[in-house]
Design an enzyme around this catalytic site. Structure first.
Site, PDB file in Angstrom:
ATOM      1  N   SER A  58     -80.887  79.909  76.191  1.00  0.00           N
ATOM      2  CA  SER A  58     -80.591  78.861  77.166  1.00  0.00           C
ATOM      3  C   SER A  58     -81.600  77.728  77.035  1.00  0.00           C
ATOM      4  CB  SER A  58     -80.649  79.422  78.586  1.00  0.00           C
ATOM      5  OG  SER A  58     -80.659  78.347  79.505  1.00  0.00           O
TER       6      SER A  58
ATOM      7  N   HIS B 124     -76.734  78.206  74.860  1.00  0.00           N
ATOM      8  CA  HIS B 124     -76.284  78.171  76.261  1.00  0.00           C
ATOM      9  C   HIS B 124     -76.823  76.901  76.923  1.00  0.00           C
ATOM     10  CE1 HIS B 124     -74.944  80.223  79.990  1.00  0.00           C
ATOM     11  NE2 HIS B 124     -76.044  79.732  80.550  1.00  0.00           N
TER      12      HIS B 124
ATOM     13  N   ASP C 266     -77.020  74.804  80.411  1.00  0.00           N
ATOM     14  CA  ASP C 266     -76.863  74.909  81.867  1.00  0.00           C
ATOM     15  C   ASP C 266     -76.691  73.533  82.499  1.00  0.00           C
ATOM     16  OD1 ASP C 266     -77.120  77.770  82.463  1.00  0.00           O
ATOM     17  OD2 ASP C 266     -79.109  77.548  81.565  1.00  0.00           O
TER      18      ASP C 266
ATOM     19  N   MET D 285     -76.163  71.526  85.872  1.00  0.00           N
ATOM     20  CA  MET D 285     -76.351  71.684  87.325  1.00  0.00           C
ATOM     21  C   MET D 285     -76.241  70.328  88.000  1.00  0.00           C
ATOM     22  SD  MET D 285     -79.555  74.304  87.467  1.00  0.00           S
ATOM     23  CE  MET D 285     -79.775  75.610  86.256  1.00  0.00           C
TER      24      MET D 285
ATOM     25  N   HIS E   2     -72.389  76.235  80.727  1.00  0.00           N
ATOM     26  CA  HIS E   2     -72.317  76.952  82.002  1.00  0.00           C
ATOM     27  C   HIS E   2     -72.410  75.918  83.119  1.00  0.00           C
ATOM     28  CE1 HIS E   2     -74.604  79.952  84.848  1.00  0.00           C
ATOM     29  NE2 HIS E   2     -73.406  79.653  85.297  1.00  0.00           N
TER      30      HIS E   2
ATOM     31  N   MET F 246     -72.696  74.841  86.623  1.00  0.00           N
ATOM     32  CA  MET F 246     -73.053  75.192  87.995  1.00  0.00           C
ATOM     33  C   MET F 246     -72.879  73.938  88.830  1.00  0.00           C
ATOM     34  SD  MET F 246     -76.299  77.526  86.907  1.00  0.00           S
ATOM     35  CE  MET F 246     -76.268  76.804  85.273  1.00  0.00           C
TER      36      MET F 246
ATOM     37  N   MET G 147     -73.695  86.657  86.542  1.00  0.00           N
ATOM     38  CA  MET G 147     -75.033  86.133  86.836  1.00  0.00           C
ATOM     39  C   MET G 147     -75.923  87.271  87.328  1.00  0.00           C
ATOM     40  SD  MET G 147     -75.206  82.969  86.063  1.00  0.00           S
ATOM     41  CE  MET G 147     -76.884  82.757  86.687  1.00  0.00           C
TER      42      MET G 147
ATOM     43  N   ASP H 220     -76.356  86.598  82.378  1.00  0.00           N
ATOM     44  CA  ASP H 220     -77.225  85.419  82.427  1.00  0.00           C
ATOM     45  C   ASP H 220     -78.221  85.547  83.563  1.00  0.00           C
ATOM     46  OD1 ASP H 220     -78.332  82.896  82.286  1.00  0.00           O
ATOM     47  OD2 ASP H 220     -76.517  81.829  82.893  1.00  0.00           O
TER      48      ASP H 220
HETATM   49  C1  DX5 Z   1     -79.918  80.003  85.681  1.00  0.00           C
HETATM   50  C2  DX5 Z   1     -79.255  79.676  84.371  1.00  0.00           C
HETATM   51  C3  DX5 Z   1     -79.726  80.509  83.236  1.00  0.00           C
HETATM   52  C4  DX5 Z   1     -81.189  80.355  82.916  1.00  0.00           C
HETATM   53  C5  DX5 Z   1     -81.674  81.706  82.545  1.00  0.00           C
HETATM   54  O1  DX5 Z   1     -79.198  79.448  86.709  1.00  0.00           O
HETATM   55  O2  DX5 Z   1     -77.849  79.840  84.457  1.00  0.00           O
HETATM   56  O3  DX5 Z   1     -78.938  80.274  82.061  1.00  0.00           O
HETATM   57  O4  DX5 Z   1     -81.461  79.495  81.856  1.00  0.00           O
HETATM   58  O5  DX5 Z   1     -83.042  81.652  82.376  1.00  0.00           O
HETATM   59  P1  DX5 Z   1     -83.907  82.976  82.235  1.00  0.00           P
HETATM   60  O6  DX5 Z   1     -83.399  83.681  81.001  1.00  0.00           O
HETATM   61  O7  DX5 Z   1     -85.283  82.479  82.122  1.00  0.00           O
HETATM   62  O8  DX5 Z   1     -83.658  83.816  83.465  1.00  0.00           O
HETATM   63 ZN    ZN Z   2     -76.691  79.773  82.549  1.00  0.00          ZN
END
Ligand code: DX5
Ligand code: ZN
Length: 225
Positions: A5, A31, A33, A35, A64, A66, A135, A173
């Site tokens: 990620s 990956h 993220d 947000m 991903h 969010m 998650m 994740d």
């Molecule tokens: C959190 C993200 C994850 C995050 C995971 O909301 O969706 O993808 O990057 O990070 P680690 O592996 O550090 O928990």
């Molecule tokens: Zn993620």
């Protein structure tokens, strides 16, 4: 599969950070993220950055989202070339229609469940999806502790896939590292997202290889040479 990620990478050097985990023994997916500071209390990046990353790496992008209102925004990520676009079931108004649109735009469709969201009410919806992202932390931030209680959902999803009721790839994740990946692998995960465990390491490519080796050690029966 291992999907580093980039949330834990250096955002000023994303192309280099993608390259740092690419290669024959490297990451399977990258990956990404997204947000929006509404669905989660954090803000990261959006479609223009995904489009730029797409041009900067050959790694398939696992986006991903969010975000609120994925019914409106998810399609754009498919259109700029994301390999897999995952939306949250808690945010989607019409998840079945959304999956159809993502697939029609050439992407795989992913559905994510927050730690407290049960699997059972969404099994029929998942028949329209390619990936299920469980998650294992509350979405929003990297570096949180793994929540082992979500593994019940992983085991149930694994059973539904192995008995032919679902065809999703099971992805996890949050909080995945060398100490937690074993339990996730034993529960039946196919694809492991890892942020801080990869980009917090001195050598991200070695960290990816170490995670994959650990999975192979605990689930040799699931690997074909
Ligand atoms: C959190 C993200 C994850 C995050 C995971 O909301 O969706 O993808 O990057 O990070 P680690 O592996 O550090 O928990
Ligand atoms: Zn993620």
């Amino acid at each position: 599969m291992i999907a580093p990620s980039i949330l834990s990478a250096d955002f000023a050097r994303l192309a280099d950070e993608a390259a740092a985990v690419a290669g024959p023994a490297g990451a399977d997916w990258l990956h990404v993220d997204v947000m929006d500071n509404h669905f989660v209390p954090n803000l990261t990046l959006g479609q223009p950055v995904v489009e730029a990353l797409r041009a900067a790496t050959d790694l398939p992008l696992d986006c991903h989202l969010m975000i609120d209102d994925p019914d409106r925004w998810a399609i754009g990520y498919a259109e700029v070339g994301a390999h897999n676009v995952t939306v949250h079931v808690e945010a989607a108004a019409d998840p079945v229609g959304l999956a159809k649109n993502l697939r029609a735009a050439g992407a795989q469709a992913g559905l994510s469940l927050k730690p407290g969201t049960p699997l059972e009410p969404h099994v029929e919806t998942l028949r329209h999806y390619d990936t299920l992202l469980v998650m294992s932390v509350e979405p929003g931030f990297g570096g949180q502790s793994f929540i082992p209680e979500v593994l019940g959902k992983v085991r149930e999803a694994r059973r539904l896939v192995d008995t032919g009721h679902l065809r999703v790839l099971v992805e996890i994740d949050g909080g995945i590292g060398i100490d937690t990946i074993e339990a996730a692998a034993e529960a039946g995960v196919d694809c492991f997202v890892a942020g801080s465990a990869v980009y917090g390491a001195d050598d991200p490519a070695r960290a990816v290889a170490a995670l994959r080796d650990r999975v192979r050690e605990v689930t040799p029966h699931r690997w074909t040479p």
